[in-house]
Design a protein around this motif. Structure first.
Motif, PDB file in Angstrom:
ATOM      1  N   LYS A   1      37.407  44.239  35.340  1.00  0.00           N
ATOM      2  CA  LYS A   1      37.119  44.943  36.602  1.00  0.00           C
ATOM      3  C   LYS A   1      36.442  44.003  37.600  1.00  0.00           C
ATOM      4  O   LYS A   1      36.774  43.980  38.779  1.00  0.00           O
ATOM      5  CB  LYS A   1      36.210  46.150  36.352  1.00  0.00           C
ATOM      6  CG  LYS A   1      36.899  47.326  35.730  1.00  0.00           C
ATOM      7  CD  LYS A   1      35.900  48.456  35.556  1.00  0.00           C
ATOM      8  CE  LYS A   1      36.464  49.598  34.763  1.00  0.00           C
ATOM      9  NZ  LYS A   1      35.464  50.659  34.540  1.00  0.00           N
ATOM     10  N   ILE A   2      35.497  43.226  37.130  1.00  0.00           N
ATOM     11  CA  ILE A   2      34.782  42.283  37.997  1.00  0.00           C
ATOM     12  C   ILE A   2      35.734  41.208  38.512  1.00  0.00           C
ATOM     13  O   ILE A   2      35.737  40.886  39.699  1.00  0.00           O
ATOM     14  CB  ILE A   2      33.592  41.650  37.243  1.00  0.00           C
ATOM     15  CG1 ILE A   2      32.523  42.710  36.956  1.00  0.00           C
ATOM     16  CG2 ILE A   2      33.001  40.492  38.033  1.00  0.00           C
ATOM     17  CD1 ILE A   2      31.456  42.278  35.987  1.00  0.00           C
ATOM     18  N   LEU A   3      36.558  40.659  37.616  1.00  0.00           N
ATOM     19  CA  LEU A   3      37.511  39.629  38.020  1.00  0.00           C
ATOM     20  C   LEU A   3      38.526  40.170  39.021  1.00  0.00           C
ATOM     21  O   LEU A   3      38.867  39.491  39.991  1.00  0.00           O
ATOM     22  CB  LEU A   3      38.233  39.058  36.793  1.00  0.00           C
ATOM     23  CG  LEU A   3      37.371  38.239  35.838  1.00  0.00           C
ATOM     24  CD1 LEU A   3      38.165  37.857  34.599  1.00  0.00           C
ATOM     25  CD2 LEU A   3      36.798  37.017  36.516  1.00  0.00           C
ATOM     26  N   THR A   4      39.006  41.379  38.805  1.00  0.00           N
ATOM     27  CA  THR A   4      39.945  41.999  39.743  1.00  0.00           C
ATOM     28  C   THR A   4      39.293  42.190  41.103  1.00  0.00           C
ATOM     29  O   THR A   4      39.916  41.963  42.138  1.00  0.00           O
ATOM     30  CB  THR A   4      40.436  43.352  39.197  1.00  0.00           C
ATOM     31  OG1 THR A   4      41.055  43.131  37.927  1.00  0.00           O
ATOM     32  CG2 THR A   4      41.446  43.991  40.131  1.00  0.00           C
ATOM     33  N   GLY A   5      38.035  42.566  41.110  1.00  0.00           N
ATOM     34  CA  GLY A   5      37.299  42.726  42.364  1.00  0.00           C
ATOM     35  C   GLY A   5      37.147  41.415  43.115  1.00  0.00           C
ATOM     36  O   GLY A   5      37.068  41.396  44.344  1.00  0.00           O
ATOM     37  N   LEU A   6      37.121  40.304  42.400  1.00  0.00           N
ATOM     38  CA  LEU A   6      37.015  38.985  43.015  1.00  0.00           C
ATOM     39  C   LEU A   6      38.376  38.407  43.402  1.00  0.00           C
ATOM     40  O   LEU A   6      38.459  37.308  43.938  1.00  0.00           O
ATOM     41  CB  LEU A   6      36.309  38.015  42.065  1.00  0.00           C
ATOM     42  CG  LEU A   6      34.851  38.325  41.757  1.00  0.00           C
ATOM     43  CD1 LEU A   6      34.335  37.421  40.643  1.00  0.00           C
ATOM     44  CD2 LEU A   6      34.003  38.177  43.005  1.00  0.00           C
ATOM     45  N   GLY A   7      39.453  39.142  43.096  1.00  0.00           N
ATOM     46  CA  GLY A   7      40.792  38.680  43.433  1.00  0.00           C
ATOM     47  C   GLY A   7      41.418  37.779  42.388  1.00  0.00           C
ATOM     48  O   GLY A   7      42.418  37.117  42.645  1.00  0.00           O
TER      49      GLY A   7
ATOM     50  N   GLY B   1      44.879  33.365  43.264  1.00  0.00           N
ATOM     51  CA  GLY B   1      45.966  33.011  44.171  1.00  0.00           C
ATOM     52  C   GLY B   1      46.900  32.042  43.476  1.00  0.00           C
ATOM     53  O   GLY B   1      47.457  32.340  42.429  1.00  0.00           O
ATOM     54  N   ASP B   2      47.073  30.849  44.031  1.00  0.00           N
ATOM     55  CA  ASP B   2      47.923  29.830  43.426  1.00  0.00           C
ATOM     56  C   ASP B   2      47.147  28.879  42.528  1.00  0.00           C
ATOM     57  O   ASP B   2      47.735  28.056  41.828  1.00  0.00           O
ATOM     58  CB  ASP B   2      48.625  29.011  44.516  1.00  0.00           C
ATOM     59  CG  ASP B   2      49.664  29.826  45.258  1.00  0.00           C
ATOM     60  OD1 ASP B   2      50.147  30.815  44.680  1.00  0.00           O
ATOM     61  OD2 ASP B   2      49.980  29.470  46.404  1.00  0.00           O
TER      62      ASP B   2
END
Length: 70
Positions: free
Chosen positions: A8-14, A57-58
């Motif tokens: 959840k935390i990682l998803t929130g950070l993108g 991202g990339d």
């Protein structure tokens, strides 16, 4: 429970998590540490995932550690 909160935390950070069994092997994303012969899987298909990978991202933060079939 801890891994769920971390995701959840990682998803929130993108940051996205990748590396699933059955996906095509890509040396730019995956680190193949084992090889197996499996008639049920195609060529260069991930048979087993030992460690999931993370990317922003990339940019690859951590490569997925996998076992590749055929």
């Amino acid at each position: 429970m801890t891994m769920t909160e971390l995701q959840k935390i990682l998803t929130g950070l993108g940051i996205t998590v990748f590396g699933e069994a059955g996906e095509a092997f890509d040396p730019k994303l995956h680190n193949a540490v084992m090889h197996t012969q499996d008639e049920n899987l195609g060529e260069n298909v991930i048979a087993q995932v030992f460690q999931k990978g993370f990317r922003d991202g990339d940019k690859i933060i951590r490569f997925a550690m996998v076992q590749v079939a055929n």
